[in-house]
Scaffold this active site. Structure first.
Site, PDB file in Angstrom:
ATOM      1  N   GLU A 215      14.375  -3.340  28.952  1.00  0.00           N
ATOM      2  CA  GLU A 215      15.096  -2.095  28.667  1.00  0.00           C
ATOM      3  C   GLU A 215      15.520  -1.333  29.916  1.00  0.00           C
ATOM      4  O   GLU A 215      16.639  -0.822  30.003  1.00  0.00           O
ATOM      5  CB  GLU A 215      14.237  -1.170  27.788  1.00  0.00           C
ATOM      6  CG  GLU A 215      14.231  -1.528  26.310  1.00  0.00           C
ATOM      7  CD  GLU A 215      13.263  -2.641  25.975  1.00  0.00           C
ATOM      8  OE1 GLU A 215      12.481  -3.040  26.871  1.00  0.00           O
ATOM      9  OE2 GLU A 215      13.269  -3.117  24.833  1.00  0.00           O
ATOM     10  N   HIS A 284       5.273   2.634  17.647  1.00  0.00           N
ATOM     11  CA  HIS A 284       6.601   2.342  17.081  1.00  0.00           C
ATOM     12  C   HIS A 284       7.087   3.443  16.145  1.00  0.00           C
ATOM     13  O   HIS A 284       7.989   3.211  15.358  1.00  0.00           O
ATOM     14  CB  HIS A 284       6.582   1.009  16.312  1.00  0.00           C
ATOM     15  CG  HIS A 284       6.494  -0.195  17.202  1.00  0.00           C
ATOM     16  ND1 HIS A 284       5.385  -0.497  17.939  1.00  0.00           N
ATOM     17  CD2 HIS A 284       7.396  -1.168  17.472  1.00  0.00           C
ATOM     18  CE1 HIS A 284       5.591  -1.619  18.618  1.00  0.00           C
ATOM     19  NE2 HIS A 284       6.806  -2.047  18.365  1.00  0.00           N
TER      20      HIS A 284
END
Lengths: 481, 336
Positions: A215, A284
């Protein structure tokens, strides 16, 4: 004229120091870069180098002298062709005045404290800036534009949020060669959540780019490409993973236009699911709306319906600025009516009144809009008329729509999945206090996620997340019912 | 594909550099040095604030690399960026005025020493987070490839930045997608105050791309001719579509990490030895004199000319007004 050698500052806060040692004596020839002397403060020692060449004409300050003011003349260098007689007319008496900043006359500090004076002069600038903005209410007025409301379209189709997002990207890719999509599993896998389904087939692997799981790297890469005028749509499998990339989102994408004095724009979209999904645990399940909305230089969008998703993603891709586009995994499969028109675009910075009401305003974004609408149904059964505002854009916030609604209902409940501390609800509470304080008949109420990391157990997760009943309870509380 | 090779380019008077080239390198390096000395002086006078990272000692790196480019290639670097901007042909007065935070600066005073840009000169910053420019530069190269432009992005990083994770994320993608990027590692042997021996498990930084099949080369970064020669090889490799290349340019900064660093972590002897025996400007000066290209008077003329330019830049930087208050609220977003 002999060249003055001045007592240098080692840092912007240094005002005086000790001249520890001379490395040259009168009569010495010096070149640029030669070390003339060593100076000391309580923190450090540093060498003073010659910037000019010539002969040391006179040493003014003796080695070992303490408290030598910054910018005081400590020596003279004679230029080529000058002799000692050139020193007859010099007056090393006082510290040289550092040229004052433009508005330095407003404060009285001496020149040797020029750094302190410039920070002091910055304070009123900031303050007046804040005042100007407060007077400039309501702030969101400028973002209103002529874009058509989706209700004015004649043809609609039923679509899931997932399909609407895909269509938005596909349509923009068809019209602009510079638009490309990159991220993990966006191409061959057709998207981890199937949002990019079919894009690889239509546009090929040049424009639909599978990235490694990296990322930080691909966010920086996309940002660099956007500096050059490409229009990347960077998909994060979820925004939780974008925490590894937030440095580039903020430091590179959001700040470069400013740091470059307007030279380098960054037309990029960072999109992906945000907030809690279902039973995926603490790492998450987090809402990042307030994190990104905090930062100037970014636009932050959080769609609810498929029409929001399509109209706003198209607007985000066309926007010349970096846009953080916060989707929601649970909404991906939900269906809504979407105008069936390639030109359908929604304005960034404009909220939508999903349901009109008169007794209480409920402000929500993303998945919480659905819960707010459910709450409004329940409230209606109890005789309370709730107005539901779908923010659509978090930054710039549509202050107008919220304030106008509160002026009508005199009560407001804010809803978000994220934590309450410095959350979007906290910002809206401030905005209402600044712009509609006299209209409030009750304190602003906030419905937020509980102040805990997201638990895994099904029952605990339900307890951690705000539900429609919480909104009903808060609305009744502000209505004193 | 060749993986890594170690080669120290030779740098004697029998090199093929023309007189004009040597004169240009001399002048360009001198301009950077005089600029930095002046910047240090203005900092000492309180006219430049905040962080100010000087490039003195490292001049051969940017001048040599720039000489190897086509002129249209992109350049991006970290916060020790003054030399890069001057080498790219940016105006010394505009750079100096940015250092003093004035309206006439490249970013109208809103960027400062670490943040300047020039689209016109293909210079893309000026970035303040160690290693941050590496994926950005890789993205610039991605853009060149996407558009089919025959350009290369020189992405500079220091020996401190090579330990950042994002550097390897970038190496991986650049190699995977064969992006035209030359990673120019300016190894000045100190990551702020920590020497390469103390911060890098493997001190041969040109080998850092080996796992990705990126060829690397170690170069004497104090020798402008060696830098140019290696730069040409690296850029050619990229232009031919072979993907990235790593150059480790061994160099040395004479000053501290920033203005407030007294550089106590190294010995005076080490610095003096570098200055006396490996100074990049002295090396070219010797070539000019030994090659009978220029005598002392001729060199003095160049010195004078450079000095005059810097004096003008410093004057502009002090006389240019501070940015208007309205600048505070401009360039945050592009108006739609």
């Amino acid at each position: 004229m002999p060249i003055e050698v001045l007592m240098p500052a080692l840092s912007p806060t240094m005002t005086e120091g000790t001249l520890a040692k001379w490395n040259v004596k009168e009569g010495d020839t010096v070149q640029s870069g030669d070390v003339l002397a060593e100076i000391e403060t309580d923190k450090a020692t540093m060498e003073v180098e010659a910037v000019d060449e010539g002969t040391i004409g006179k040493l003014i300050v003796d080695a070992g002298t303490e408290n030598v003011a910054v910018n005081a003349v400590i020596a003279y260098i004679l230029e080529e062709g000058e002799d000692a007689s050139a020193l007859d007319n010099v007056n090393p008496g006082e510290a040289k005045a550092a040229p004052k900043p433009d508005d330095a006359e407003e404060n009285e500090e001496s020149s040797s404290e020029s750094s302190a004076s410039s920070s002091a002069s910055a304070a009123p600038v900031q303050a007046s800036g804040a005042i100007e903005r407060a007077e400039n209410e309501p702030r969101a007025m400028s973002v209103m534009n002529e874009t058509r409301d989706e209700k004015t379209y004649s043809k609609f189709k039923t679509q899931t949020v997932r399909e609407a997002l895909r269509d938005a990207m596909a349509e923009e890719m068809r019209t602009d060669e510079n638009v490309f999509v990159m991220g993990e599993e966006v191409a061959q896998y057709q998207g981890a959540y199937k949002v990019t389904q079919g894009l690889l087939d239509e546009f090929g692997d040049k424009r639909v780019v599978d990235t490694p799981i990296t990322e930080y790297g691909f966010t920086g890469l996309g940002t660099g490409a956007a500096f050059m005028g490409l229009r990347p749509v960077v998909e994060f499998m979820t925004f939780n993973f974008a925490m590894q990339a937030i440095d580039h989102i903020i430091n590179s994408a959001a700040k470069t236009l400013y740091m470059s004095g307007g030279q380098l724009g960054c037309p990029i979209v960072f999109r992906g699911p945000n907030g809690a999904a279902a039973r995926v645990g603490a790492q998450h399940s987090q809402c990042y709306a307030s994190w990104y909305a905090h930062c100037p230089g970014l636009k932050v969008i959080a769609p609810y319906s498929a029409a929001d998703a399509k109209g706003l993603l198209k607007a985000a891709i066309r926007d010349p600025n970096p846009v953080v586009f916060l989707e929601n995994e649970i909404l991906y499969g939900q269906s809504f009516e979407v105008p069936d028109d390639d030109d359908f675009v929604l304005p960034i910075g404009q909220a939508k009144i999903e349901r009109e009401g008169t007794d209480v305003t409920i402000v929500a974004f993303s998945i919480m809009v659905g819960k707010a609408l459910k709450a409004a149904e329940k409230l209606a059964e109890e005789g309370i008329s709730a107005e539901v505002i779908n923010l659509r854009t978090i930054r710039p916030l549509d202050v107008n729509t919220i304030v106008r609604s509160v002026m009508k209902t005199n009560r407001i409940v804010t809803c978000e999945e994220g934590w309450h501390f410095a959350g979007i609800g906290a910002e809206i509470a401030s905005v209402i206090m600044e712009h509609a304080f006299d209209y409030l008949d009750a304190p602003v109420a906030r419905v937020t996620g509980e102040d805990v990391p997201m638990p895994y157990a099904a029952n605990l997760e339900v307890l951690a997340l705000p539900q429609d009943q919480h909104i009903v309870d808060a609305a009744k509380a502000v209505c004193y019912r | 594909m060749a993986t890594t090779k170690r080669k120290r380019a030779t740098t004697r008077a029998d090199n093929q550099a023309s007189s004009e080239d040597l004169l240009k390198y001399y002048r360009d390096m001198l301009l950077i040095r005089r600029f930095e000395e002046k910047a240090g002086q203005l900092y000492g006078m309180g006219l430049i604030g905040g962080f100010c990272h000087l490039y003195i000692g490292q001049e051969a790196v940017v001048v040599g690399m720039q000489a190897a480019t086509s002129g249209d290639d992109g350049v991006i670097t970290s916060y020790r960026d003054h030399g890069h901007m001057l080498a790219c042909g940016m105006d010394s007065a505009g750079v100096m005025a940015e250092l003093t935070g004035r309206e006439g600066g490249y970013s109208h005073g809103k960027g400062g020493s670490m943040h300047m840009f020039s689209k016109e000169k293909n210079f893309y910053g000026g970035h303040g987070i160690v290693g941050g420019q590496v994926p950005l530069g890789t993205g610039i190269a991605f853009n060149y490839k996407y558009r089919g432009e025959d350009k290369v992005c020189l992405t500079y990083l220091g020996d401190g930045a090579v330990n950042q994770g994002q550097v390897y994320e970038s190496f991986n993608m650049a190699a995977l997608w064969k992006l035209p990027v030359v990673y120019c590692i300016e190894n000045n042997q100190y990551a702020m105050g920590t020497s390469t021996q103390r911060h890098s498990a493997s001190p041969d930084l040109y080998q850092r791309g080996e796992a990705y099949g990126i060829p690397g080369e170690q170069v004497d970064g104090m020798d402008v001719l060696a830098v140019k020669e290696a730069g040409e090889r690296a850029i050619k490799h990229c232009r031919e579509g072979n993907g990235p290349f790593i150059l480790e340019l061994k160099t040395y900064r004479y000053r501290g990490h920033s203005m407030s660093d007294p550089a106590k972590y190294r010995t005076k002897d080490e610095l003096d030895k570098m200055r006396k025996e490996h100074d990049p400007i002295d090396m070219v000066k010797k070539l000019l004199i030994d090659g009978n290209i220029l005598d002392e008077d001729g060199l003095k003329d160049i010195d004078k000319e450079v000095k005059a330019e810097i004096a003008k830049a410093a004057e502009f930087a002090q006389n240019s007004p501070e940015p208007d208050r309205s600048e505070l609220f401009t360039d945050i977003l592009i108006e739609v």
